[in-house]
Structure formats: C-alpha cells, structure tokens
Design an enzyme around this catalytic site. Structure first.
Site, PDB file in Angstrom:
ATOM      1  N   LYS A  93      22.697  37.304 -25.708  1.00 26.46           N
ATOM      2  CA  LYS A  93      22.684  36.949 -26.372  1.00 26.46           C
ATOM      3  C   LYS A  93      22.125  36.456 -27.503  1.00 26.46           C
ATOM      4  CE  LYS A  93      27.903  38.109 -26.100  1.00 26.46           C
ATOM      5  NZ  LYS A  93      28.448  38.354 -24.765  1.00 26.46           N
ATOM      6  N   GLU A 115      33.896  34.406 -34.083  1.00 23.08           N
ATOM      7  CA  GLU A 115      35.123  34.043 -33.417  1.00 23.08           C
ATOM      8  C   GLU A 115      34.139  34.260 -32.434  1.00 23.08           C
ATOM      9  OE1 GLU A 115      33.567  36.749 -35.036  1.00 23.08           O
ATOM     10  OE2 GLU A 115      33.457  37.874 -33.075  1.00 23.08           O
ATOM     11  N   SER A 381      21.291  42.201 -18.561  1.00 23.12           N
ATOM     12  CA  SER A 381      22.115  41.210 -19.808  1.00 23.12           C
ATOM     13  C   SER A 381      22.301  39.773 -19.539  1.00 23.12           C
ATOM     14  CB  SER A 381      22.938  42.022 -20.604  1.00 23.12           C
ATOM     15  OG  SER A 381      24.233  42.116 -19.656  1.00 23.12           O
TER      16      SER A 381
HETATM   17  C1  PLP Z   1      28.533  39.486 -24.592  1.00 14.23           C
HETATM   18  C2  PLP Z   1      27.647  40.425 -22.893  1.00 14.23           C
HETATM   19  C3  PLP Z   1      27.622  41.146 -22.829  1.00 14.23           C
HETATM   20  C4  PLP Z   1      28.096  42.518 -23.682  1.00 14.23           C
HETATM   21  O1  PLP Z   1      28.258  42.719 -25.095  1.00 14.23           O
HETATM   22  P1  PLP Z   1      26.938  43.987 -25.836  1.00 14.23           P
HETATM   23  O2  PLP Z   1      26.682  43.251 -26.989  1.00 14.23           O
HETATM   24  O3  PLP Z   1      28.003  45.493 -25.573  1.00 14.23           O
HETATM   25  O4  PLP Z   1      26.263  44.028 -24.927  1.00 14.23           O
HETATM   26  C5  PLP Z   1      27.003  41.599 -22.408  1.00 14.23           C
HETATM   27  N1  PLP Z   1      26.280  41.674 -21.262  1.00 14.23           N
HETATM   28  C6  PLP Z   1      26.321  39.634 -21.098  1.00 14.23           C
HETATM   29  C7  PLP Z   1      25.651  39.333 -19.812  1.00 14.23           C
HETATM   30  C8  PLP Z   1      27.216  39.624 -22.160  1.00 14.23           C
HETATM   31  O5  PLP Z   1      27.291  37.975 -22.092  1.00 14.23           O
END
Ligand code: PLP
Length: 399
Positions: A93, A115, A381
C-alpha cells in the site's frame, strides 16, 4: 505494451465499459483538476527522480523475489514470492500512498484526507504524510475504530487525526461519505487519497501507475533468476491494487497465465464472502462502474472475508475488463484455505503472510499440485503481524 497504458483508461477514465466518474458536478471539477495535474506532473523529471529516490532509500525497494524451496518440495511446482511484505510499513500500500502524497506536495496541498476500513490504508497514508510533513485526516467508522485498535494507535503515533464516522452502520461506507464531505469543504488545500484501484477517475489509473513498480521489478528479477518468465502469476484481489501492480507487467506475455484470487469467505451464500467478480453483476457505486455485489435494492451488499483488506463489494474497473476479455483468470479461495496457507508459509519458509496475501498463497499451492512442472510467481502483498492475535485466538495453533 506501452500502447496498452495509453489506451486504458480512455480520457474519460473507462477501461472498456467499466470505470468512469459517476460523481456530483462539484466533485467532477476537482477530479478533472487532479487528472490534468497528474498527467503533467507525473511526466516531469523532478517527480520521477524524487519518487525513484524515495522508493530506493525510504521504502527499501526493489523488494526481493524469493524462491520457496521447502514449500515447492512439499507441494510440487516452483513457487516464488514477490516480497511486498518487505516494503516499508509491511505491505504494497505504501507504493501508491507515497505517489499520491508526492503528487499532493507538487500540487501545494497541505492535508491528505482518506477513509479507512480495517486501518491498513490509514496507516500507510499517515506514514506518507509524516514523511512529507503534510497533515493527515483519516475518516473511520466508529465501529471499526473499536475493532481495529492497534491500527488506530499506529495512525495516532504517526501524527494523523482520526475522524469518527458516527452515522448509519458506522463502518467503511459511512467513512467514505464523511471523507468526501470533508474534502469538498476545502479542495484547495486538501487532496483525497483513495486506497486501491477503485473510485472515480483518475484514481484507478493513478494507483495502478504507482503500483506498476511491483510488476516491473518482479518480471526483471524473475528473468534474471531463472532465465525465463513465470508460467503463472498470482495475486489476491480486494480492490485490486497489488494484483494490477504485478499483472500489468505480464499482460502481453501469452506464455504466462495470470490469476486473480477473490475471497470466498465462509461460503458462497449472500453476505458470506466478497467475491465481487465471481458472483457480482455490473453496477455503479462509489463513483465508478464495476462488477459489484448488490442487495435487493441495488445498493452495496454486506460482504465478509477473514481478511479485512479483501472485504469490498466492488472491484477495480481494469480487473472487470481483464475478466471480460479473458486476459486474467479470476478464481476464489475461502477462509479455511487461506488460514491453512498462512500456517504453511509460516512453518515451511519462516514468513508470516498477511491474511489477504494468504489467499494468493493458497491458490498457488493448488496450482503447484496441478502443475508440478510449472513455475508460479505470487505477490506476497503484506506481512501478517497485524493478523497473528486474531488467527491464534480464532483458529488456534496447528499440531
Ligand atoms: C489492503 C490489502 C490488500 C487488498 O487491497 P488490493 O487493493 O486488492 O491490493 C491486500 N493485501 C494486503 C496486505 C493489504 O493490506
């Protein structure tokens, strides 16, 4: 390839029939200003150099690609992770938050507004605001403030102001209303920063562009490590930002199969999942057109996933187009499969994944069993520190 990014979105913000900006006229004027500024500033030498330097020295990029030898040995296939869990603040993010905040700085804005639901976007934006010395105002439902205490504390430590949304159900939807209202009171000095590839144009485009670094790095790293492209790439899809970041580098590679993983939650019944593309139908919400889960009145349906970052009733418009034209295969993973993968990765590789990312890992394990000769590149992610208490309290420890 470069043609793809010029073509999508079009000048109105459409990816095929999805996207656009379905917003009140007052907001339309502001979004147009941001779009024009973005097109100019993002191409400037100063902006590109500054973002490059931030990524290297502050975020710690490039994040590595890692080969999971023990996981691959057990499940088959060759499983690789793009380590966005090692990006500063522990998830992908920050890639778009630093980009949005840098744009805000170049526009002379003083305050970032957003938000947040579970608090992950709020924490990333508060981090970016601290870096640039900008004010940060995070709108959050009163119910979520109670539920997500550690992230609320993190945001406060980072210097952000938390504004509770106290109307309606007091969760994400009310926080969005509250944040847009605050933004429209002072669009001169503030900028609204969306947390994924969703919302009205230009956000799905800007956030995609800021996340492309993940795919560009990963493609190059994978080629260098193995001498070939991955047979499969996999990412979880909430709004779709980490997924589009990775996918965008492989859209032209016919030999590479692309998989987006949606949360199947507890079941495929109404209200028990957030599989917007698998179960949803086209509609308009939060200012853009996409596949969405609706109630009987056509309003956003209640959604659920064990991973709070995935429980969103719509999805980024670019993913909707990539689904319809069969460029990406969208499939599902349920809570239980995600929890099993959470423990497998922790115990076989010493990496505790975020519950969101665990959905992508679980899908990779399925692919590995089906295709033992093939390689799989997974976008990890984020890291799972935020999830540990919840997982152990709810599911206990495995044998
Ligand atoms: C917020 C988040 C997501 C989901 O958001 P996307 O916009 O679909 O990537 C996925 N993995 C993590 C670790 C997150 O914090």
């Amino acid at each position: 390839m470069s043609n793809y990014f010029k073509q999508y979105p079009n000048s109105e913000g459409f990816f095929g029939e999805y996207g656009g900006a379905f917003i009140p006229p007052s907001l339309e004027v502001e979004m147009k200003k941001i779009t024009d500024a973005y097109h100019t500033i993002s191409k400037s030498h100063n902006f590109i150099q500054e973002l490059r330097s931030i990524r290297k020295h502050y975020q710690g990029r490039p994040t590595p690609v890692y080969y999971c030898s023990r996981l691959s040995e057990k499940y088959g296939g060759r499983i690789y992770l793009k380590r966005e869990d090692l990006n500063h603040s522990g998830a992908h993010k920050l890639n778009h938050c630093m980009g949005e905040a840098l744009l805000a700085k170049h526009l002379g804005k003083k305050k970032l507004i957003a938000e947040t639901g579970a608090g992950q976007h709020g924490v990333a934006l508060a981090t970016a605001a601290a870096y640039f010395g900008l004010e940060c105002e995070i709108h959050m439902g009163e119910v979520d403030i109670k539920k997500q205490h550690p992230n609320v504390v993190r945001m406060k430590i980072l210097g952000a102001t938390i504004v509770p949304a106290t109307h309606g159900l007091k969760t994400l939807k009310e926080a969005v209303d509250s944040a847009f209202e605050a933004y429209l009171k002072d669009p001169e000095n503030t900028i609204y920063c969306i947390g994924s590839v969703v919302g009205p144009h230009p956000f799905p485009m800007m956030v995609r562009d800021f996340q492309r670094v993940v795919g560009i790095e990963a493609r190059e790293q994978f080629l260098e490590m193995t001498g070939e492209l991955p047979d499969n790439v996999v990412a979880c899809v909430g709004g779709g930002s980490n997924a589009i970041g990775l996918f965008s580098a492989f859209l032209n590679d016919d030999e590479c199969k692309i998989h987006g993983v949606e949360p199947a939650g507890r079941s495929m019944e109404y209200g028990e999942n957030a599989a917007s593309m698998t179960l949803g139908t086209p509609g308009i919400m939060h200012g853009f057109k996409s596949y969405m889960l609706k109630d009987e009145k056509g309003e956003p349906a209640p959604v659920y996933s064990v991973a709070s970052g995935l429980d969103y009733p719509a999805v980024g418009p670019e993913h909707c187009m990539l689904k319809d034209n069969n460029t990406v295969n969208y499939d599902i993973i349920n809570d239980k499969e995600a929890i099993d993968a959470f423990y497998e990765l922790s115990r076989l590789e010493g990496i505790i994944p975020a519950l969101e990312s665990s959905h992508a890992v679980a899908y990779a394990l399925k692919l590995a069993k089906e295709q033992p000769q093939k390689s799989i590149l997974v976008n990890l992610s984020g890291r799972g520190d935020k999830d540990i208490d919840f997982v152990v309290d709810t599911y206990g420890l495995p044998e």
